[in-house]
Design a protein around this motif. Sequence first.
Motif, PDB file in Angstrom:
ATOM      1  N   ASP A 132       7.866 -14.144  24.144  1.00 44.97           N
ATOM      2  CA  ASP A 132       7.168 -13.427  25.198  1.00 44.97           C
ATOM      3  C   ASP A 132       8.026 -12.284  25.632  1.00 44.97           C
ATOM      4  O   ASP A 132       9.217 -12.057  25.308  1.00 44.97           O
ATOM      5  CB  ASP A 132       6.976 -14.291  26.275  1.00 44.97           C
ATOM      6  CG  ASP A 132       6.203 -15.443  26.199  1.00 44.97           C
ATOM      7  OD1 ASP A 132       5.649 -15.518  25.168  1.00 44.97           O
ATOM      8  OD2 ASP A 132       6.145 -16.519  26.987  1.00 44.97           O
ATOM      9  N   ILE A 133       7.555 -11.237  26.081  1.00 45.88           N
ATOM     10  CA  ILE A 133       8.222 -10.050  26.801  1.00 45.88           C
ATOM     11  C   ILE A 133       7.848  -9.675  28.183  1.00 45.88           C
ATOM     12  O   ILE A 133       6.908 -10.114  28.601  1.00 45.88           O
ATOM     13  CB  ILE A 133       7.882  -8.845  25.694  1.00 45.88           C
ATOM     14  CG1 ILE A 133       6.403  -8.440  25.921  1.00 45.88           C
ATOM     15  CG2 ILE A 133       8.426  -9.055  24.218  1.00 45.88           C
ATOM     16  CD1 ILE A 133       6.108  -7.157  25.034  1.00 45.88           C
ATOM     17  N   ILE A 134       8.810  -8.999  28.724  1.00 45.11           N
ATOM     18  CA  ILE A 134       8.367  -8.587  30.110  1.00 45.11           C
ATOM     19  C   ILE A 134       8.661  -6.932  30.107  1.00 45.11           C
ATOM     20  O   ILE A 134       9.494  -6.358  29.765  1.00 45.11           O
ATOM     21  CB  ILE A 134       9.536  -9.003  31.022  1.00 45.11           C
ATOM     22  CG1 ILE A 134       9.467 -10.578  31.081  1.00 45.11           C
ATOM     23  CG2 ILE A 134       9.311  -8.538  32.418  1.00 45.11           C
ATOM     24  CD1 ILE A 134      10.524 -11.466  31.885  1.00 45.11           C
ATOM     25  N   MET A 135       7.596  -6.330  30.725  1.00 46.72           N
ATOM     26  CA  MET A 135       7.235  -4.844  30.724  1.00 46.72           C
ATOM     27  C   MET A 135       7.890  -4.358  32.166  1.00 46.72           C
ATOM     28  O   MET A 135       7.539  -5.297  33.144  1.00 46.72           O
ATOM     29  CB  MET A 135       6.012  -4.261  30.216  1.00 46.72           C
ATOM     30  CG  MET A 135       5.259  -5.198  29.102  1.00 46.72           C
ATOM     31  SD  MET A 135       6.173  -4.364  27.784  1.00 46.72           S
ATOM     32  CE  MET A 135       5.744  -2.636  27.870  1.00 46.72           C
ATOM     33  N   ILE A 193       5.655  -6.953  34.320  1.00 45.94           N
ATOM     34  CA  ILE A 193       4.517  -7.577  33.746  1.00 45.94           C
ATOM     35  C   ILE A 193       4.987  -8.491  32.794  1.00 45.94           C
ATOM     36  O   ILE A 193       5.521  -8.125  31.510  1.00 45.94           O
ATOM     37  CB  ILE A 193       3.466  -6.549  33.422  1.00 45.94           C
ATOM     38  CG1 ILE A 193       3.021  -5.701  34.453  1.00 45.94           C
ATOM     39  CG2 ILE A 193       2.313  -7.273  32.702  1.00 45.94           C
ATOM     40  CD1 ILE A 193       2.108  -6.356  35.642  1.00 45.94           C
ATOM     41  N   TYR A 194       4.403  -9.683  32.671  1.00 44.06           N
ATOM     42  CA  TYR A 194       4.785 -10.548  31.485  1.00 44.06           C
ATOM     43  C   TYR A 194       3.595 -10.457  30.782  1.00 44.06           C
ATOM     44  O   TYR A 194       2.415 -11.018  31.008  1.00 44.06           O
ATOM     45  CB  TYR A 194       4.802 -12.087  32.307  1.00 44.06           C
ATOM     46  CG  TYR A 194       5.603 -13.188  31.487  1.00 44.06           C
ATOM     47  CD1 TYR A 194       6.897 -13.404  31.592  1.00 44.06           C
ATOM     48  CD2 TYR A 194       4.783 -14.076  30.591  1.00 44.06           C
ATOM     49  CE1 TYR A 194       7.600 -14.625  30.570  1.00 44.06           C
ATOM     50  CE2 TYR A 194       5.193 -15.097  29.969  1.00 44.06           C
ATOM     51  CZ  TYR A 194       6.422 -15.277  29.707  1.00 44.06           C
ATOM     52  OH  TYR A 194       7.143 -16.203  29.104  1.00 44.06           O
ATOM     53  N   TRP A 205       4.707   1.721  31.651  1.00 46.75           N
ATOM     54  CA  TRP A 205       5.877   1.015  31.613  1.00 46.75           C
ATOM     55  C   TRP A 205       6.997   1.853  31.025  1.00 46.75           C
ATOM     56  O   TRP A 205       6.542   2.767  30.075  1.00 46.75           O
ATOM     57  CB  TRP A 205       5.385  -0.199  30.737  1.00 46.75           C
ATOM     58  CG  TRP A 205       4.527  -1.271  31.136  1.00 46.75           C
ATOM     59  CD1 TRP A 205       4.670  -1.584  32.574  1.00 46.75           C
ATOM     60  CD2 TRP A 205       3.416  -1.692  30.773  1.00 46.75           C
ATOM     61  NE1 TRP A 205       3.831  -2.534  32.810  1.00 46.75           N
ATOM     62  CE2 TRP A 205       3.017  -2.593  31.814  1.00 46.75           C
ATOM     63  CE3 TRP A 205       2.726  -1.548  29.535  1.00 46.75           C
ATOM     64  CZ2 TRP A 205       1.598  -3.136  31.399  1.00 46.75           C
ATOM     65  CZ3 TRP A 205       1.509  -2.153  29.314  1.00 46.75           C
ATOM     66  CH2 TRP A 205       1.053  -3.241  30.294  1.00 46.75           C
ATOM     67  N   ARG A 206       8.292   1.531  31.201  1.00 48.03           N
ATOM     68  CA  ARG A 206       9.244   2.489  30.593  1.00 48.03           C
ATOM     69  C   ARG A 206      10.242   1.720  29.938  1.00 48.03           C
ATOM     70  O   ARG A 206      11.242   2.342  29.149  1.00 48.03           O
ATOM     71  CB  ARG A 206       9.845   3.512  31.856  1.00 48.03           C
ATOM     72  CG  ARG A 206       8.729   4.409  32.046  1.00 48.03           C
ATOM     73  CD  ARG A 206       9.565   5.566  32.721  1.00 48.03           C
ATOM     74  NE  ARG A 206       8.854   6.683  32.863  1.00 48.03           N
ATOM     75  CZ  ARG A 206       7.666   7.173  33.475  1.00 48.03           C
ATOM     76  NH1 ARG A 206       7.026   6.112  34.008  1.00 48.03           N
ATOM     77  NH2 ARG A 206       7.084   8.262  33.261  1.00 48.03           N
ATOM     78  N   SER A 207      10.321   0.477  30.047  1.00 48.10           N
ATOM     79  CA  SER A 207      11.123  -0.545  29.478  1.00 48.10           C
ATOM     80  C   SER A 207      10.644  -1.916  29.092  1.00 48.10           C
ATOM     81  O   SER A 207       9.499  -2.111  29.815  1.00 48.10           O
ATOM     82  CB  SER A 207      12.694  -0.670  30.092  1.00 48.10           C
ATOM     83  OG  SER A 207      12.493  -1.121  31.060  1.00 48.10           O
ATOM     84  N   TYR A 208      11.290  -2.600  28.336  1.00 52.26           N
ATOM     85  CA  TYR A 208      10.964  -4.018  28.046  1.00 52.26           C
ATOM     86  C   TYR A 208      12.144  -4.959  27.975  1.00 52.26           C
ATOM     87  O   TYR A 208      13.004  -4.604  27.178  1.00 52.26           O
ATOM     88  CB  TYR A 208       9.744  -4.408  27.145  1.00 52.26           C
ATOM     89  CG  TYR A 208      10.212  -4.245  25.717  1.00 52.26           C
ATOM     90  CD1 TYR A 208      10.613  -5.035  24.831  1.00 52.26           C
ATOM     91  CD2 TYR A 208      10.326  -2.919  25.162  1.00 52.26           C
ATOM     92  CE1 TYR A 208      11.025  -4.840  23.573  1.00 52.26           C
ATOM     93  CE2 TYR A 208      10.501  -2.543  23.852  1.00 52.26           C
ATOM     94  CZ  TYR A 208      11.063  -3.689  23.141  1.00 52.26           C
ATOM     95  OH  TYR A 208      11.368  -3.565  21.509  1.00 52.26           O
ATOM     96  N   SER A 209      12.042  -6.263  28.237  1.00 51.00           N
ATOM     97  CA  SER A 209      13.038  -7.442  27.520  1.00 51.00           C
ATOM     98  C   SER A 209      12.332  -8.386  27.043  1.00 51.00           C
ATOM     99  O   SER A 209      11.209  -8.667  27.312  1.00 51.00           O
ATOM    100  CB  SER A 209      13.721  -7.652  28.736  1.00 51.00           C
ATOM    101  OG  SER A 209      13.062  -8.294  29.699  1.00 51.00           O
TER     102      SER A 209
END
Length: 111
Positions: A72-75, A87-88, A104-108
């Motif tokens: 999964d990622i988080i935005m 946002i998940y 969105w400008r990054s994600y983890s």
Amino acid sequence: MSVHRRLGTAAGAALLTLTVAGCSGLGRTAVGTLSYETERELVITVTSPSVTGCHRLAPSGVTRVENRTLNDIIMYPTRDCRGTEPIYVPTNTSDTIAPATPPWRSYSVVH
């Protein structure tokens, strides 16, 4: 204790140590692809992104994401994976920003 049993115990301990060290996240990737569309309608695909750290997106921002990784990622709307209202995005799903919201400008990666 026999020599054979001691060698087996030592080998098991070494294997356990390597397994635990391998779960540290260093060098691990989210297997699969992550595609995103910029505000300028350019589609960018990243293959197997690292599971560690914050990943910056296109400077103009991202309006749509498709997560085809095994994680999964988080935005985030900021460049540093911080800020309000992240946002998940679960694995094998996609999402688009709501009207009148910042891109969105990054994600983890969740690991």
